[in-house]
Design a protein around this motif. Structure first.
Motif, PDB file in Angstrom:
ATOM      1  N   ASP A   1       1.311   2.488  -3.729  1.00  0.00           N
ATOM      2  CA  ASP A   1       0.154   2.856  -4.544  1.00  0.00           C
ATOM      3  C   ASP A   1       0.215   4.291  -5.053  1.00  0.00           C
ATOM      4  O   ASP A   1      -0.059   4.547  -6.213  1.00  0.00           O
ATOM      5  N   GLU A   2       0.566   5.225  -4.195  1.00  0.00           N
ATOM      6  CA  GLU A   2       0.557   6.634  -4.604  1.00  0.00           C
ATOM      7  C   GLU A   2       1.610   6.948  -5.664  1.00  0.00           C
ATOM      8  O   GLU A   2       1.496   7.937  -6.381  1.00  0.00           O
ATOM      9  N   PHE A   3       2.624   6.126  -5.794  1.00  0.00           N
ATOM     10  CA  PHE A   3       3.713   6.398  -6.731  1.00  0.00           C
ATOM     11  C   PHE A   3       3.538   5.722  -8.088  1.00  0.00           C
ATOM     12  O   PHE A   3       3.941   6.251  -9.105  1.00  0.00           O
ATOM     13  N   ARG A   4       2.956   4.544  -8.099  1.00  0.00           N
ATOM     14  CA  ARG A   4       2.921   3.718  -9.311  1.00  0.00           C
ATOM     15  C   ARG A   4       2.307   4.406 -10.519  1.00  0.00           C
ATOM     16  O   ARG A   4       2.923   4.483 -11.570  1.00  0.00           O
ATOM     17  N   ASP A   5       1.097   4.874 -10.395  1.00  0.00           N
ATOM     18  CA  ASP A   5       0.395   5.439 -11.549  1.00  0.00           C
ATOM     19  C   ASP A   5       1.012   6.741 -12.027  1.00  0.00           C
ATOM     20  O   ASP A   5       0.978   7.055 -13.211  1.00  0.00           O
ATOM     21  N   ALA A   6       1.596   7.504 -11.125  1.00  0.00           N
ATOM     22  CA  ALA A   6       2.139   8.822 -11.486  1.00  0.00           C
ATOM     23  C   ALA A   6       3.447   8.735 -12.276  1.00  0.00           C
ATOM     24  O   ALA A   6       3.850   9.716 -12.885  1.00  0.00           O
TER      25      ALA A   6
ATOM     26  N   TYR B   1       0.822  -1.219   0.000  1.00  0.00           N
ATOM     27  CA  TYR B   1       0.000   0.000   0.000  1.00  0.00           C
ATOM     28  C   TYR B   1       0.854   1.266   0.000  1.00  0.00           C
ATOM     29  O   TYR B   1       0.394   2.321  -0.430  1.00  0.00           O
ATOM     30  N   GLU B   2       2.087   1.187   0.445  1.00  0.00           N
ATOM     31  CA  GLU B   2       2.967   2.353   0.438  1.00  0.00           C
ATOM     32  C   GLU B   2       3.405   2.737  -0.972  1.00  0.00           C
ATOM     33  O   GLU B   2       3.875   3.842  -1.202  1.00  0.00           O
TER      34      GLU B   2
END
Length: 168
Positions: free
Chosen positions: A32-37, A29-30
């Motif tokens: 998640d915020e980085f992957r798509d960006a 979960y740590e």
């Protein structure tokens, strides 16, 4: 993370090569915020892969960036209480604090061929960060400059227990 990847990307372009990068965290979960960006933003990078440290065992990349290096219950080391029923089936605890988590942290540090970048909060960082910065290891602490760098805060030991620390 973008600043670190931009630096690695620029280095790859200057050297006429392409680098592989692993972005590692203790928990999925740590990431998640980085992957798509970050998809397709860095032409000098061969590949940017995201993984937990457990998933990266036995693998390597040119560079590793570690995120999620906070202290506490969901940090690294994971300071979670163990269920007493589960504890009956576990091997005896080792005398060294967070021994298994320490080995997992070592796995993360040894996945890089060239360099590991550790991204952490200056206030609530992992005790492993403190051990690295105060342990005489060859660490470059001033590679980056700018607004995203936090000022270092002094470590103030707890006067009551002497093993904890006071935080603002």
């Amino acid at each position: 993370l973008n600043t670190v990847l931009t630096r690695i990307d620029a280095m790859a372009k200057r050297r006429g090569t392409r680098y592989s990068v692993y972005v590692l965290a203790r928990y999925w979960y740590e990431l998640d915020e980085f992957r798509d960006a970050l998809r397709d933003r860095y032409s000098g990078l061969e590949d940017v892969k995201f993984s937990t440290v457990h998933g990266a065992k036995g693998l390597e990349a040119d560079f590793v960036v570690m995120v999620g290096l906070e202290a506490g219950r969901n940090g690294f080391p994971a300071d979670k209480p163990v269920d007493s029923f589960q504890e009956m089936f576990l091997p005896p605890q080792e005398a060294y604090p967070f021994a298994e988590e320490r080995r997992l942290f070592y796995v993360a540090l040894t996945r890089a061929r060239h360099r590991v970048y550790l991204l952490f909060d200056a206030v609530s960082h992992s005790p492993f960060i403190r051990e690295l910065t105060s342990g005489g290891y060859p660490i470059e602490e001033r590679e980056f400059s700018g607004d995203f760098i936090q000022a270092e805060l002094p470590v103030v030991p707890c006067p009551r227990c002497a093993s904890g620390e006071l935080r603002p």
